[in-house]
Write an enzyme that holds these catalytic residues in place. Structure first.
Site, PDB file in Angstrom:
ATOM      1  CB  ALA A 124      -1.748  98.307   5.358  1.00 35.69           C
ATOM      2  N   GLY A 181      -4.655  95.998   1.544  1.00 38.02           N
ATOM      3  CA  GLY A 181      -4.362  97.216   0.809  1.00 38.02           C
ATOM      4  C   GLY A 181      -3.851  96.925  -0.599  1.00 38.02           C
ATOM      5  CD  GLU A 209      -8.332  98.242   1.060  1.00 35.84           C
ATOM      6  OE1 GLU A 209      -7.207  98.378   1.575  1.00 35.84           O
ATOM      7  OE2 GLU A 209      -9.387  98.516   1.664  1.00 35.84           O
ATOM      8  CD  GLU A 227      -7.934  94.306   4.640  1.00 30.26           C
ATOM      9  OE1 GLU A 227      -8.469  93.232   4.296  1.00 30.26           O
ATOM     10  OE2 GLU A 227      -7.517  95.152   3.816  1.00 30.26           O
TER      11      GLU A 227
HETATM   12  N1  3HC Z   1       3.296  94.281   6.679  1.00 29.13           N
HETATM   13  C1  3HC Z   1       4.549  94.209   7.153  1.00 29.13           C
HETATM   14  N2  3HC Z   1       5.306  93.093   7.072  1.00 29.13           N
HETATM   15  C2  3HC Z   1       4.755  92.028   6.481  1.00 29.13           C
HETATM   16  C3  3HC Z   1       3.451  92.042   5.969  1.00 29.13           C
HETATM   17  C4  3HC Z   1       2.691  93.235   6.068  1.00 29.13           C
HETATM   18  N3  3HC Z   1       1.474  93.348   5.593  1.00 29.13           N
HETATM   19  N4  3HC Z   1       3.191  90.828   5.437  1.00 29.13           N
HETATM   20  C5  3HC Z   1       4.286  90.090   5.608  1.00 29.13           C
HETATM   21  N5  3HC Z   1       5.245  90.806   6.240  1.00 29.13           N
HETATM   22  C6  3HC Z   1       6.604  90.377   6.571  1.00 29.13           C
HETATM   23  C7  3HC Z   1       6.621  89.220   7.575  1.00 29.13           C
HETATM   24  O1  3HC Z   1       6.564  89.677   8.908  1.00 29.13           O
HETATM   25  C8  3HC Z   1       7.933  88.551   7.245  1.00 29.13           C
HETATM   26  O2  3HC Z   1       8.958  89.330   7.834  1.00 29.13           O
HETATM   27  P1  3HC Z   1      10.331  88.644   8.310  1.00 29.13           P
HETATM   28  O3  3HC Z   1      10.939  88.046   7.068  1.00 29.13           O
HETATM   29  O4  3HC Z   1      11.084  89.783   8.890  1.00 29.13           O
HETATM   30  O5  3HC Z   1       9.937  87.621   9.325  1.00 29.13           O
HETATM   31  C9  3HC Z   1       8.045  88.743   5.733  1.00 29.13           C
HETATM   32  O6  3HC Z   1       7.168  89.829   5.406  1.00 29.13           O
HETATM   33  C10 3HC Z   1       7.622  87.539   4.939  1.00 29.13           C
HETATM   34  O7  3HC Z   1       6.342  87.117   5.361  1.00 29.13           O
HETATM   35  P2  3HC Z   1       5.929  85.582   5.358  1.00 29.13           P
HETATM   36  O8  3HC Z   1       6.937  84.792   6.116  1.00 29.13           O
HETATM   37  O9  3HC Z   1       4.512  85.523   5.813  1.00 29.13           O
HETATM   38  O10 3HC Z   1       6.072  85.247   3.799  1.00 29.13           O
HETATM   39  P3  3HC Z   1       5.272  84.248   2.888  1.00 29.13           P
HETATM   40  O11 3HC Z   1       5.928  84.305   1.563  1.00 29.13           O
HETATM   41  O12 3HC Z   1       5.098  82.939   3.594  1.00 29.13           O
HETATM   42  O13 3HC Z   1       3.804  84.871   2.763  1.00 29.13           O
HETATM   43  C11 3HC Z   1       2.178  86.604   2.401  1.00 29.13           C
HETATM   44  C12 3HC Z   1       3.590  86.052   2.065  1.00 29.13           C
HETATM   45  C13 3HC Z   1       1.120  85.634   1.878  1.00 29.13           C
HETATM   46  C14 3HC Z   1       2.061  87.927   1.746  1.00 29.13           C
HETATM   47  C15 3HC Z   1       2.041  86.706   3.929  1.00 29.13           C
HETATM   48  O14 3HC Z   1       3.141  87.409   4.437  1.00 29.13           O
HETATM   49  C16 3HC Z   1       0.814  87.426   4.392  1.00 29.13           C
HETATM   50  O15 3HC Z   1      -0.266  86.853   4.405  1.00 29.13           O
HETATM   51  N6  3HC Z   1       0.970  88.677   4.843  1.00 29.13           N
HETATM   52  C17 3HC Z   1      -0.116  89.426   5.455  1.00 29.13           C
HETATM   53  C18 3HC Z   1      -1.055  89.982   4.467  1.00 29.13           C
HETATM   54  C19 3HC Z   1      -2.086  90.837   5.146  1.00 29.13           C
HETATM   55  O16 3HC Z   1      -2.629  90.488   6.181  1.00 29.13           O
HETATM   56  N7  3HC Z   1      -2.383  91.955   4.525  1.00 29.13           N
HETATM   57  C20 3HC Z   1      -3.388  92.847   5.003  1.00 29.13           C
HETATM   58  C21 3HC Z   1      -2.756  93.891   5.843  1.00 29.13           C
HETATM   59  S1  3HC Z   1      -3.960  94.954   6.538  1.00 29.13           S
HETATM   60  C22 3HC Z   1      -4.334  96.046   5.303  1.00 29.13           C
HETATM   61  O17 3HC Z   1      -3.886  95.896   4.199  1.00 29.13           O
HETATM   62  C23 3HC Z   1      -5.217  97.161   5.686  1.00 29.13           C
HETATM   63  C24 3HC Z   1      -5.688  97.934   4.503  1.00 29.13           C
HETATM   64  O18 3HC Z   1      -7.011  97.570   4.213  1.00 29.13           O
HETATM   65  C25 3HC Z   1      -5.623  99.396   4.724  1.00 29.13           C
END
Ligand code: 3HC
Ligand code: NAI
Length: 650
Positions: free
Chosen positions: A62, A101, A104, A124
């Site tokens: 998400a 997400g 998902e 999450e």
């Molecule tokens: N939403 C918004 N922005 C995000 C994001 C997300 N889920 N994940 C990463 N970003 C952004 C970062 O803030 C960063 O922004 P910036 O360049 O402006 O600083 C950019 O994307 C790159 O992120 P990373 O520096 O972390 O890039 P990497 O290549 O090192 O890693 C990744 C990539 C493994 C995808 C890592 O970003 C990550 O783990 N992201 C989070 C994933 C996550 O937690 N997803 C679950 C979200 S909750 C959800 O999905 C709820 C659902 O069940 C409804």
């Protein structure tokens, strides 16, 4: 490039998402996916769809930036339900990470294929929430309850081959992902289609499984809510009908999304991502670091050498003489052997790590290194002598760094012919494990040297924080205030064990006194004695009284607590009570929450002073220091995040 585009390969449609940087599921993307499902269902020439992502990764989840705002339709569960209900089967083609997400969405597709180095997961809980679009409900239907509990409660992703073994992914593919996924779709069309995940049966574990998990997770979580809620969702998912479980999961997700813990974890998430690339260094190119040297093979030098090797850098380790070289190399070897025992490295990887490190007492071996990190004794004379030698043996452009904890880096750099390449790189013990790196420039440090420190942190997978020069930099200075606050409470009569228990309740693994007993009281004592010898005003602490009485911590059989021989369980000590009695006035008792509030407020007050003096650049940096260097519970966001809200978060 539109956010979602559709191309055709004969009767297979290729739906490509292009929403940089990580294809997060923004409102616009959800809308476009919904429309794509409608379009493809209406197209009689399409028999199957491949869902592919442009850029570095599949959908990473998400869009976390939307979490602070009210949810906007179309909601993700509805988008996924629409894809799952599509008249033509969808095949998710995964590279990079399919997280939250993103996974998902993939679970809503009829099939999932992935390249071997892709990973999938439900992270999450690391954001203080649970999956909100069927992650806990569909995962057990494909991979079973045990795997679903592991994925949803730890948040740890798994690699594609493991995901295939547990049933979450149908195939691991080689070569071009697009072509492989199209071929997979064609082949699948020739066979009877499996049912969608939502309709699959799930095996129900017996009640003992859930109570066992509950106890284990509660112990691990130490006050963090989301992991237990994720467990409850998976349990619901296997015990209740699919639709009920979806409602339960969504309600849990929405309730947690607005919680203080989720806000704190989101704050940390973004602070961590901002830290490695600070705005003030934008456009400054780091110097290339291809080979590194480490001076001193003790606790820190060996750990730093291991960290550099983990990042693939060849390392030259310098010690005082051949015997010390052998000891230093053995210490590094023990680190890698430990990693093998814990299953983090294979024997071959450990051997490769060692093969890339050479030990010597001869500084000439440093002639061609790009960076040297000094970790010798904490004595100004010893350190200065080392840097004087480095100035003659290293290339003039090599970065020279000190790992000093308390000495003034400016004093160490005195006399260096080119101080622009000098910098403090303060690692934390064990240096190959701890994520924090305090980066301490001296006034002469050149911007590219500073940028090199940050680049090094990135390649080591560390969280870098720039610190100004003061005693203890950011972290140890706050630690000193924290310990002084804890001693102040003891002086007011609060029981030592009550203070430790309060901080454990707050979420630390250990209280301040237990931690000192583990690490040893003598290091800080010697440092205070040094300050006294130098004529600096350093009042006697309770810790000084204990060390003078021979109580240096667990290693001497007692410190703030007594220990039974060979045991680590702290036992309240009558001897300590007697030793400190003259300094204790009153017999105050405080509720645990009040103790924690007081001590966190002390940390935040020191943090505020550190900010005001320009020692830290941002409050977020202080919180990262506390979380990654000192065990501050991540889900509380750090003392600065809590500032002003301490007491209302409990
Ligand atoms: N939403 C918004 N922005 C995000 C994001 C997300 N889920 N994940 C990463 N970003 C952004 C970062 O803030 C960063 O922004 P910036 O360049 O402006 O600083 C950019 O994307 C790159 O992120 P990373 O520096 O972390 O890039 P990497 O290549 O090192 O890693 C990744 C990539 C493994 C995808 C890592 O970003 C990550 O783990 N992201 C989070 C994933 C996550 O937690 N997803 C679950 C979200 S909750 C959800 O999905 C709820 C659902 O069940 C409804
Ligand atoms: P240590 O005593 O374990 O190791 C120091 C090593 O340096 C010894 O092996 C010694 O033989 C070697 N050495 C001394 N003089 C040398 C010289 N001239 N040339 C080559 N080698 C020499 O000490 P430790 O704990 O590793 O600390 C090293 C530095 O790291 C200190 O500045 C300390 O303040 C700092 N530090 C320590 C942390 C800790 O938790 N131990 C944490 C962060 C920084």
């Amino acid at each position: 490039m539109p956010i979602v585009s559709i191309a055709r390969e004969g009767d297979i449609a290729v739906v490509t998402i292009d929403n940089p940087p990580v294809n997060a599921l923004s409102q616009a993307l959800r809308q476009a996916l919904l429309e794509a499902a409608e379009t493809l269902d209406a197209d009689p020439d399409v028999r199957a769809a491949v869902l592919l992502c442009a850029g570095r990764t599949f959908i990473a989840g998400a869009d976390v930036t939307e979490f602070g705002k009210p949810p906007q339709p179309p909601h993700l569960p509805d988008v996924i339900a629409r894809i799952e209900a599509a008249a033509k089967p969808w095949v998710a083609a995964i590279h990079g990470s399919a997280l939250g997400g993103g996974l998902e969405v993939a679970l809503g597709c009829r099939f999932r294929v992935a390249v071997a180095d892709a990973s999938v997961g439900l992270p999450e809980v690391t954001l203080g929430i649970v999956p909100g679009a069927g992650g806990t409900v569909r995962t057990p239907r494909l991979a079973g309850a045990v795997a679903a509990v592991e994925l949803a409660t730890t948040g740890k992703p798994v690699r594609a081959p493991k995901a295939r073994d547990i049933g979450l992914v149908d195939a691991v593919v080689r070569g071009d992902l697009r072509a492989a996924a199209i071929a997979f779709a064609r082949e699948a069309l020739g066979k009877p289609l499996p049912g969608p995940a939502s309709r699959r049966a799930v095996e129900v574990p017996d009640p003992a499984f859930w109570t066992g998990q509950e106890a284990a997770i509660a112990k691990r979580a130490r006050g963090e809510i989301a992991p237990l809620k994720a467990l409850a969702c998976v349990r619901h998912a296997v015990e209740a009908p699919f639709d009920d479980a979806m409602v339960f999961e969504r309600e849990t997700f929405l309730a947690l999304r607005g919680s203080a813990q989720a806000a704190a974890l989101r704050y940390v998430f973004f602070a961590e991502r901002a830290a490695p690339r600070p705005a003030h260094l934008a456009g400054v190119a780091p110097l290339p670091v291809r080979r590194a040297g480490v001076i001193g093979g003790g606790t820190m030098g060996a750990g730093i050498a291991a960290a550099l090797r983990d990042a693939g850098l060849p390392v030259t380790l310098i010690e005082r003489d051949e015997e010390a070289v052998a000891r230093g190399l053995a210490t590094v070897g023990a680190i890698f052997e430990g990693a093998v025992k814990r299953g983090r490295l294979t024997d071959a990887q450990a051997a490769d790590r060692m093969a890339g490190i050479s030990g010597t007492a001869d500084h000439a071996a440093l002639a061609d290194v790009d960076l040297v990190i000094e970790a010798v004794f904490e004595e100004i004379g010893v350190k200065r002598a080392v840097f004087a030698q480095l100035a003659t043996t290293c290339r003039p452009d090599a970065v020279l760094a000190t790992n000093t904890s308390y000495l003034d880096p400016r004093a160490i750099a005195v006399g260096l012919p080119n101080p622009g390449r000098f910098i403090g790189l303060h690692f934390f013990s064990p240096a190959n494990i701890m994520k924090l790196l305090e980066i301490v420039p001296v006034p002469e440090t050149a911007p590219e040297t500073l940028a090199t420190g940050f680049a090094l942190a990135r390649s080591l997978g560390k969280v870098p924080v720039q610190a100004g020069i003061c005693e203890g930099f950011i972290g140890n200075r706050i630690l000193k205030r924290y310990r002084a606050g804890a001693e102040a409470l003891v002086r007011r009569g609060v029981a030592i064990a009550a203070i430790d228990a309060a901080m454990r309740d707050f979420g630390f693994a250990m209280g301040p006194f237990e931690a000192q007993d583990l690490g040893g009281l003598d290091i800080a004592f010697l440092q205070r004695e040094g300050a006294r010898a130098a004529g600096r005003d350093t009042p006697e602490t309770l810790g000084d009284i204990l060390v003078r009485a021979g109580r240096k911590g667990q290693k001497t059989g007692g410190g703030w607590y007594d220990y039974a021989p060979g045991e680590r369980k702290p036992l309240p000590s009558v001897t300590v009570a007697e030793l400190i009695a003259p300094a204790v006035a009153g017999g105050e008792t405080l509720p645990r929450a009040a103790i924690a509030d007081y001590l966190v407020a002390e940390m935040a007050a020191e943090g505020a002073a550190i900010l005001a003096e320009g020692i830290a650049r941002r409050p977020e940096d202080i919180d990262l220091v506390e979380i990654h260097g000192y065990g501050f519970p991540r889900w509380r966001g750090g003392p600065m995040h809590l500032r002003g809200a301490v007491g209302t978060q409990r």
